[in-house]
Write an enzyme that holds these catalytic residues in place. Structure first.
Site, PDB file in Angstrom:
ATOM      1  N   HIS A  61       6.444  36.855  16.478  1.00 41.73           N
ATOM      2  CA  HIS A  61       5.817  35.829  17.305  1.00 41.73           C
ATOM      3  C   HIS A  61       4.627  36.401  18.071  1.00 41.73           C
ATOM      4  O   HIS A  61       4.459  37.614  18.153  1.00 41.73           O
ATOM      5  CB  HIS A  61       6.813  35.173  18.263  1.00 41.73           C
ATOM      6  CG  HIS A  61       7.382  36.088  19.297  1.00 41.73           C
ATOM      7  ND1 HIS A  61       8.365  37.017  19.030  1.00 41.73           N
ATOM      8  CD2 HIS A  61       7.114  36.211  20.615  1.00 41.73           C
ATOM      9  CE1 HIS A  61       8.681  37.666  20.132  1.00 41.73           C
ATOM     10  NE2 HIS A  61       7.923  37.198  21.114  1.00 41.73           N
ATOM     11  N   HIS A  63       2.410  36.040  21.777  1.00 41.26           N
ATOM     12  CA  HIS A  63       2.280  35.555  23.153  1.00 41.26           C
ATOM     13  C   HIS A  63       0.808  35.657  23.531  1.00 41.26           C
ATOM     14  O   HIS A  63       0.192  36.708  23.343  1.00 41.26           O
ATOM     15  CB  HIS A  63       3.058  36.437  24.141  1.00 41.26           C
ATOM     16  CG  HIS A  63       4.512  36.180  24.177  1.00 41.26           C
ATOM     17  ND1 HIS A  63       5.062  35.225  24.999  1.00 41.26           N
ATOM     18  CD2 HIS A  63       5.532  36.748  23.512  1.00 41.26           C
ATOM     19  CE1 HIS A  63       6.376  35.226  24.832  1.00 41.26           C
ATOM     20  NE2 HIS A  63       6.682  36.142  23.937  1.00 41.26           N
ATOM     21  N   TYR A 126       5.184  39.462  32.154  1.00 41.80           N
ATOM     22  CA  TYR A 126       6.168  39.160  31.115  1.00 41.80           C
ATOM     23  C   TYR A 126       5.562  39.338  29.725  1.00 41.80           C
ATOM     24  O   TYR A 126       6.143  39.968  28.860  1.00 41.80           O
ATOM     25  CB  TYR A 126       6.677  37.725  31.287  1.00 41.80           C
ATOM     26  CG  TYR A 126       7.484  37.216  30.119  1.00 41.80           C
ATOM     27  CD1 TYR A 126       8.809  37.599  29.950  1.00 41.80           C
ATOM     28  CD2 TYR A 126       6.917  36.366  29.179  1.00 41.80           C
ATOM     29  CE1 TYR A 126       9.544  37.134  28.875  1.00 41.80           C
ATOM     30  CE2 TYR A 126       7.640  35.898  28.100  1.00 41.80           C
ATOM     31  CZ  TYR A 126       8.959  36.291  27.950  1.00 41.80           C
ATOM     32  OH  TYR A 126       9.679  35.847  26.876  1.00 41.80           O
ATOM     33  N   GLN A 130       6.742  42.248  27.058  1.00 41.52           N
ATOM     34  CA  GLN A 130       7.665  41.544  26.169  1.00 41.52           C
ATOM     35  C   GLN A 130       8.243  42.474  25.113  1.00 41.52           C
ATOM     36  O   GLN A 130       9.430  42.474  24.850  1.00 41.52           O
ATOM     37  CB  GLN A 130       6.942  40.370  25.499  1.00 41.52           C
ATOM     38  CG  GLN A 130       7.736  39.641  24.454  1.00 41.52           C
ATOM     39  CD  GLN A 130       8.901  38.871  25.022  1.00 41.52           C
ATOM     40  OE1 GLN A 130       8.899  38.527  26.179  1.00 41.52           O
ATOM     41  NE2 GLN A 130       9.887  38.613  24.221  1.00 41.52           N
TER      42      GLN A 130
END
Length: 147
Positions: A61, A63, A126, A130
């Site tokens: 994924h 971010h 964050y 991550q």
């Protein structure tokens, strides 16, 4: 320097946290593919006058914390980023096209988006950390399975 940006008739500060995945959440965004996704996002965001504030490409994924001008909708930005980056990846790594599961679509159809407001520092931290947290949780899983 002001936290706000300006155009001819508007002062703005629009920041979004966006997360999206490859189709079927395949763990394909590693090595050169991950590096190319990273580069592509910077290039395509700058083409749309967006500023990448934080970016973290994980194996399954992405971010992104991005500042977006008010004339650009999030859906337009995401369509542009996902569409152009998929074309670039398929051209640069032809073996990706040959995987039967893709069906000429590299990215999953949807995405997550949240506006960044007073929690900007927390969200950026964050995103930045991550990968570290994910590796720690994977190690804990392996330890619990092994015992």
């Amino acid at each position: 320097m002001s936290r706000y940006k300006s155009s001819s008739h508007v002062y703005w500060r629009l920041q979004y946290h966006i997360v999206w995945t490859p189709k079927y959440r395949h763990r394909i965004l590693k090595n050169n593919v991950g590096k190319e996704v990273y580069r592509s996002i910077y290039v395509y965001c700058s083409m749309k006058q967006c500023e990448v504030l934080e970016l973290n490409v994980q194996v399954d994924h992405v971010h992104l914390v991005v500042s977006v001008p008010p004339k650009l909708s999030i859906s337009e930005l995401m369509g542009f980023l996902k569409g152009r980056s998929a074309i670039r990846l398929f051209n640069k790594f032809p073996y990706l096209r040959k995987q039967k599961l893709w069906g000429n679509h590299f990215w999953s159809r949807g995405y997550f988006v949240d506006s960044v407001g007073v929690n900007e520092a927390i969200i950026r931290r964050y995103v930045r950390h991550q990968e570290k947290k994910e590796k720690e949780s994977e190690q804990l899983e392996l330890l619990s399975v092994g015992s």
